[in-house]
Design a protein around this motif. Structure first.
Motif, mmCIF file in Angstrom:
data_model
loop_
_atom_site.group_PDB
_atom_site.id
_atom_site.type_symbol
_atom_site.label_atom_id
_atom_site.label_comp_id
_atom_site.label_asym_id
_atom_site.label_seq_id
_atom_site.Cartn_x
_atom_site.Cartn_y
_atom_site.Cartn_z
ATOM 1 N N LYS A 242 25.315 -11.461 -10.169
ATOM 2 C CA LYS A 242 25.272 -12.438 -9.084
ATOM 3 C C LYS A 242 26.587 -12.485 -8.312
ATOM 4 C CE LYS A 242 25.570 -16.942 -9.421
ATOM 5 N NZ LYS A 242 25.351 -18.379 -9.684
ATOM 6 N N ILE A 266 18.450 -7.878 -10.454
ATOM 7 C CA ILE A 266 19.311 -9.062 -10.556
ATOM 8 C C ILE A 266 18.736 -9.943 -11.669
ATOM 9 C CG2 ILE A 266 20.402 -10.959 -9.312
ATOM 10 C CD1 ILE A 266 19.487 -9.539 -6.708
ATOM 11 N N LEU A 269 18.685 -15.080 -12.363
ATOM 12 C CA LEU A 269 19.188 -15.517 -11.066
ATOM 13 C C LEU A 269 19.006 -17.017 -10.866
ATOM 14 C CD1 LEU A 269 20.340 -14.557 -8.339
ATOM 15 C CD2 LEU A 269 17.985 -14.269 -7.562
ATOM 16 N N ALA A 300 14.197 -9.476 -9.244
ATOM 17 C CA ALA A 300 15.053 -10.507 -9.840
ATOM 18 C C ALA A 300 14.264 -11.270 -10.899
ATOM 19 C CB ALA A 300 15.559 -11.465 -8.773
ATOM 20 N N SER A 302 14.270 -14.996 -13.237
ATOM 21 C CA SER A 302 14.843 -16.332 -13.253
ATOM 22 C C SER A 302 13.990 -17.248 -14.126
ATOM 23 C CB SER A 302 14.920 -16.903 -11.829
ATOM 24 O OG SER A 302 15.465 -18.216 -11.850
#
Length: 400
Positions: A242, A266, A269, A300, A302
């Motif tokens: 990040k 990523i 996140l 990504a 999360s």
């Protein structure tokens, strides 16, 4: 091989043009020193150079042609980059490439017998030999160019997983060996990621993906497994922290002309409301001046659906256009083309994953005992999840 031939080979190495960066490689440097020593017919210098060269060679291979060819194929030069893109090559450059590759074919035939010509029988017998299995460098190089879209060039030909940080791109030499077969219970979710990535490889219009859900449900593992599954079809994975999101435009520019396809990964996140990296990712996903290249997608993961941590104080803050600010904070996840939800399994699903992983890892245990122990393990841990199931199976294997 005569001493004069050794001198000519040493001079030709110094005169490399297309593959000049190979002169920085330790193997080539030690080979050059050995050729020079053989040309000077200085036994002590030959012995020292021979030992240094053989030691460096044996770290890579016991066969000199194989070791040299690997260096040549990994070399990231302007000719290879242009040829991989299908760009026309000027005649002088094309001729230089051909001559240098033919020279490498000759050089690879440099044998232990050639190097030991000026030494006593005792020293010649003491020093180790290497192999010289003949290879055609020009043919091998032409084949690599024709398969550049699948095999890549330079460091991308040797590794398929990379990290991107303050020092730029760094290869991950021992990546997670996660496979799709180990992702039991999440076949639908992994199938979506796999099909989207295959669309990228086929030149279609894939989506940027947000994998959202509970911790330990296999979001990151799914991306890694897909990267492992498709590595031989021209896919590479680059993990971006990040803190490096502001450098995404530079990374995309670096990859834009590469014939390979890339997942920008990523992990975990989330942002605070005043996070400076928020705007960098949002601009990239929306399509800023440095629009996402056709050969890349952003995946990504999360644990948060809306990605931005938001407090009650912020909801009742003093911003005159409060609703606009809130929509801005919640908009980032909407910039991904698709969101895939990963939920923790129920008891039946959890035990099914345990059973599958036990079979996958070769854990031989009666099913009833396996399930009782697995449930007890989940209670002691953070509840039922694929990660808990994997840790349980690994723990049981460690006890055997």
């Amino acid at each position: 091989m005569h001493a004069a031939s050794c001198q000519i080979y040493s001079q030709k190495l110094n005169g490399l043009t297309i593959f000049r960066s190979l002169l920085k490689e330790p193997l080539v440097q030690h080979l050059q020193s050995l050729l020079k020593a053989c040309g000077d017919k200085d036994p002590d210098a030959v012995i020292s150079a021979y030992g240094a060269f053989a030691s460096t060679l044996f770290e890579r291979d016991t066969d000199l042609p194989n070791a040299l060819l690997e260096l040549v194929l990994e070399d990231e030069n302007h000719f290879l980059i242009s040829a991989a893109k299908g760009a026309p090559c000027p005649a002088p450059v094309s001729l230089a490439v051909q001559k240098e590759l033919e020279f490498f074919t000759e050089l690879a035939a440099f044998s232990p017998k050639d190097a030991k010509a000026s030494l006593s029988e005792e020293m010649a017998a003491f020093l180790p030999d290497w192999e010289n299995n003949p290879l055609d460098f020009y043919t091998s190089y032409a084949e690599r160019i024709s398969h550049a879209a699948e095999k890549g060039y330079g460091v991308f030909a040797k590794y398929h997983v990379f990290s991107f940080g303050a020092d730029g791109l760094q290869p991950v030499k021992h990546p997670d060996p996660q496979s799709l077969s180990q992702l039991s219970g999440y076949e639908r979710e992994s199938g979506i990621v796999l099909r989207n990535t295959e669309a990228l490889l086929k030149g279609g219009t894939p989506s940027n993906l947000l994998l959202y859900g509970d911790a330990g449900t296999g979001k990151s593992s799914t991306i890694k497994a897909v990267a492992n599954e498709l590595r031989d079809k021209g896919l590479r994975l680059i993990e971006v922290k990040k803190s490096q999101l502001f450098r995404l435009p530079a990374l995309l520019e670096l990859l834009s002309e590469n014939p390979l396809k890339f997942i920008i990964f990523i992990d975990d996140l989330s942002f605070s409301s005043n996070d400076e990296h928020f705007a960098a990712l949002k601009a990239t996903l929306e399509g800023s001046v440095a629009v996402c290249a056709k050969n890349t997608v952003i995946y990504a993961t999360s644990n948060r659906r809306h990605l931005v941590k938001e407090s009650m104080g912020e909801r009742s803050g003093d911003d005159i256009h409060l609703n606009d600010s809130l929509q801005e904070l919640m908009s980032l996840s909407a910039r991904f083309g698709m969101t895939i939800t990963f939920q923790k399994p129920n008891k039946e699903g959890y035990l099914s994953i345990v059973k599958h992983l036990a079979e996958e890892y070769g854990l031989d245990m009666p099913e009833e005992e396996l399930f009782i122990n697995a449930e007890a393990f989940a209670i002691r841990q953070n509840g039922r999840s694929p990660r808990t199931a994997k840790h349980f199976v690994e723990t049981q294997l460690a006890k055997l």
